[in-house]
Design a protein around this motif. Sequence first.
Motif, PDB file in Angstrom:
ATOM      1  N   GLY A   1      13.640  17.741  -9.610  1.00  0.00           N
ATOM      2  CA  GLY A   1      13.034  18.961  -9.093  1.00  0.00           C
ATOM      3  C   GLY A   1      11.685  19.337  -9.660  1.00  0.00           C
ATOM      4  O   GLY A   1      11.086  20.322  -9.246  1.00  0.00           O
ATOM      5  N   PHE A   2      11.166  18.565 -10.615  1.00  0.00           N
ATOM      6  CA  PHE A   2       9.848  18.857 -11.172  1.00  0.00           C
ATOM      7  C   PHE A   2       8.779  18.661 -10.100  1.00  0.00           C
ATOM      8  O   PHE A   2       8.925  17.807  -9.216  1.00  0.00           O
ATOM      9  CB  PHE A   2       9.534  17.912 -12.341  1.00  0.00           C
ATOM     10  CG  PHE A   2      10.216  18.257 -13.630  1.00  0.00           C
ATOM     11  CD1 PHE A   2       9.507  18.849 -14.674  1.00  0.00           C
ATOM     12  CD2 PHE A   2      11.561  17.974 -13.819  1.00  0.00           C
ATOM     13  CE1 PHE A   2      10.134  19.148 -15.875  1.00  0.00           C
ATOM     14  CE2 PHE A   2      12.192  18.270 -15.019  1.00  0.00           C
ATOM     15  CZ  PHE A   2      11.478  18.864 -16.045  1.00  0.00           C
ATOM     16  N   ILE A   3       7.733  19.456 -10.207  1.00  0.00           N
ATOM     17  CA  ILE A   3       6.585  19.290  -9.315  1.00  0.00           C
ATOM     18  C   ILE A   3       5.366  18.919 -10.157  1.00  0.00           C
ATOM     19  O   ILE A   3       5.280  19.258 -11.335  1.00  0.00           O
ATOM     20  CB  ILE A   3       6.298  20.562  -8.486  1.00  0.00           C
ATOM     21  CG1 ILE A   3       6.048  21.759  -9.400  1.00  0.00           C
ATOM     22  CG2 ILE A   3       7.433  20.849  -7.515  1.00  0.00           C
ATOM     23  CD1 ILE A   3       5.471  22.962  -8.687  1.00  0.00           C
ATOM     24  N   ILE A   4       4.453  18.210  -9.529  1.00  0.00           N
ATOM     25  CA  ILE A   4       3.197  17.861 -10.199  1.00  0.00           C
ATOM     26  C   ILE A   4       2.286  19.071 -10.118  1.00  0.00           C
ATOM     27  O   ILE A   4       1.975  19.553  -9.035  1.00  0.00           O
ATOM     28  CB  ILE A   4       2.536  16.626  -9.554  1.00  0.00           C
ATOM     29  CG1 ILE A   4       3.434  15.401  -9.754  1.00  0.00           C
ATOM     30  CG2 ILE A   4       1.144  16.404 -10.126  1.00  0.00           C
ATOM     31  CD1 ILE A   4       2.943  14.149  -9.041  1.00  0.00           C
ATOM     32  N   GLU A   5       1.890  19.557 -11.258  1.00  0.00           N
ATOM     33  CA  GLU A   5       1.019  20.719 -11.313  1.00  0.00           C
ATOM     34  C   GLU A   5      -0.450  20.308 -11.447  1.00  0.00           C
ATOM     35  O   GLU A   5      -1.323  20.919 -10.852  1.00  0.00           O
ATOM     36  CB  GLU A   5       1.440  21.623 -12.463  1.00  0.00           C
ATOM     37  CG  GLU A   5       0.821  22.991 -12.367  1.00  0.00           C
ATOM     38  CD  GLU A   5       1.574  23.982 -13.214  1.00  0.00           C
ATOM     39  OE1 GLU A   5       1.222  24.117 -14.407  1.00  0.00           O
ATOM     40  OE2 GLU A   5       2.490  24.621 -12.682  1.00  0.00           O
ATOM     41  N   LYS A   6      -0.702  19.268 -12.259  1.00  0.00           N
ATOM     42  CA  LYS A   6      -2.058  18.737 -12.450  1.00  0.00           C
ATOM     43  C   LYS A   6      -1.936  17.249 -12.713  1.00  0.00           C
ATOM     44  O   LYS A   6      -0.920  16.794 -13.238  1.00  0.00           O
ATOM     45  CB  LYS A   6      -2.752  19.363 -13.663  1.00  0.00           C
ATOM     46  CG  LYS A   6      -3.049  20.829 -13.586  1.00  0.00           C
ATOM     47  CD  LYS A   6      -3.812  21.278 -14.815  1.00  0.00           C
ATOM     48  CE  LYS A   6      -2.846  21.774 -15.864  1.00  0.00           C
ATOM     49  NZ  LYS A   6      -3.468  22.387 -17.023  1.00  0.00           N
ATOM     50  N   GLU A   7      -2.972  16.520 -12.385  1.00  0.00           N
ATOM     51  CA  GLU A   7      -2.994  15.105 -12.757  1.00  0.00           C
ATOM     52  C   GLU A   7      -4.418  14.598 -12.814  1.00  0.00           C
ATOM     53  O   GLU A   7      -5.317  15.129 -12.179  1.00  0.00           O
ATOM     54  CB  GLU A   7      -2.140  14.255 -11.811  1.00  0.00           C
ATOM     55  CG  GLU A   7      -2.596  14.189 -10.379  1.00  0.00           C
ATOM     56  CD  GLU A   7      -1.628  13.375  -9.519  1.00  0.00           C
ATOM     57  OE1 GLU A   7      -1.379  12.196  -9.845  1.00  0.00           O
ATOM     58  OE2 GLU A   7      -1.141  13.930  -8.536  1.00  0.00           O
ATOM     59  N   ASN A   8      -4.594  13.571 -13.641  1.00  0.00           N
ATOM     60  CA  ASN A   8      -5.864  12.866 -13.711  1.00  0.00           C
ATOM     61  C   ASN A   8      -5.546  11.392 -13.932  1.00  0.00           C
ATOM     62  O   ASN A   8      -4.393  10.983 -13.825  1.00  0.00           O
ATOM     63  CB  ASN A   8      -6.777  13.465 -14.797  1.00  0.00           C
ATOM     64  CG  ASN A   8      -6.159  13.410 -16.185  1.00  0.00           C
ATOM     65  OD1 ASN A   8      -5.538  12.416 -16.573  1.00  0.00           O
ATOM     66  ND2 ASN A   8      -6.338  14.481 -16.952  1.00  0.00           N
ATOM     67  N   SER A   9      -6.519  10.600 -14.275  1.00  0.00           N
ATOM     68  CA  SER A   9      -6.288   9.158 -14.421  1.00  0.00           C
ATOM     69  C   SER A   9      -5.393   8.815 -15.610  1.00  0.00           C
ATOM     70  O   SER A   9      -4.830   7.725 -15.666  1.00  0.00           O
ATOM     71  CB  SER A   9      -7.623   8.421 -14.541  1.00  0.00           C
ATOM     72  OG  SER A   9      -8.325   8.873 -15.688  1.00  0.00           O
ATOM     73  N   GLU A  10      -5.227   9.732 -16.545  1.00  0.00           N
ATOM     74  CA  GLU A  10      -4.428   9.471 -17.750  1.00  0.00           C
ATOM     75  C   GLU A  10      -3.045  10.128 -17.731  1.00  0.00           C
ATOM     76  O   GLU A  10      -2.071   9.532 -18.146  1.00  0.00           O
ATOM     77  CB  GLU A  10      -5.180  10.001 -18.990  1.00  0.00           C
ATOM     78  CG  GLU A  10      -6.512   9.347 -19.222  1.00  0.00           C
ATOM     79  CD  GLU A  10      -6.417   8.188 -20.175  1.00  0.00           C
ATOM     80  OE1 GLU A  10      -5.563   8.231 -21.073  1.00  0.00           O
ATOM     81  OE2 GLU A  10      -7.202   7.250 -20.014  1.00  0.00           O
ATOM     82  N   ILE A  11      -2.990  11.387 -17.272  1.00  0.00           N
ATOM     83  CA  ILE A  11      -1.799  12.221 -17.435  1.00  0.00           C
ATOM     84  C   ILE A  11      -1.391  12.882 -16.116  1.00  0.00           C
ATOM     85  O   ILE A  11      -2.244  13.311 -15.344  1.00  0.00           O
ATOM     86  CB  ILE A  11      -2.074  13.351 -18.466  1.00  0.00           C
ATOM     87  CG1 ILE A  11      -2.385  12.784 -19.830  1.00  0.00           C
ATOM     88  CG2 ILE A  11      -0.931  14.345 -18.541  1.00  0.00           C
ATOM     89  CD1 ILE A  11      -1.213  12.201 -20.561  1.00  0.00           C
ATOM     90  N   VAL A  12      -0.082  12.981 -15.923  1.00  0.00           N
ATOM     91  CA  VAL A  12       0.481  13.779 -14.839  1.00  0.00           C
ATOM     92  C   VAL A  12       1.255  14.909 -15.506  1.00  0.00           C
ATOM     93  O   VAL A  12       2.197  14.662 -16.259  1.00  0.00           O
ATOM     94  CB  VAL A  12       1.411  12.943 -13.936  1.00  0.00           C
ATOM     95  CG1 VAL A  12       2.039  13.806 -12.854  1.00  0.00           C
ATOM     96  CG2 VAL A  12       0.652  11.773 -13.324  1.00  0.00           C
TER      97      VAL A  12
END
Length: 168
Positions: A143-154
């Motif tokens: 149930g987790f949602i992706i709040e932010k992401e970049n090339s290194e971290i989600v």
Amino acid sequence: MKISYRQGYLKQPTYDDLMYTKRLWEDEETMAFNKKWGGTIVFPKEEWMSFYERYCIDDPHYVYYHIYNNNHEFIGEVSSRSSDLITHHLNIKVLASMRGHQHGYHALNAYLEYLFNTPHATIVVDDVASDNQGAIHLLKKCGFIIEKENSEIVYMRLDKHQFDGHNK
């Protein structure tokens, strides 16, 4: 304390059980996801007591469990830490040799149910390496949602009300 679920149970480790933590952290295949940040984690016995006192003795800021299957075999760990008791930063590791059998999914759901039933816990977050697709898939499935992401971290997040709706 022991938290049971269909495929096994979560148990707060004894001091001597930290030998399993050592095995988990020092296993190269298991810790391959952590290569960008140093890979395996050396956990000498001299560090066990300070870890045990922080994570294993009823401090609501640190919640740490070992994961076992129904045959009482060590599977991994699930834990969280929180400075405000509202937002908990998640950690879950499953031995590479035990992956692919839904252990992480069922253990994480049991852990989240326990955590969200504490008086204050309302948010669980995790920073996942962007190339760790297994962890991202697991967290989304819970149930987790992706709040932010970049090339290194989600950066992923689960609110208590989302978890309740996801598991009904």
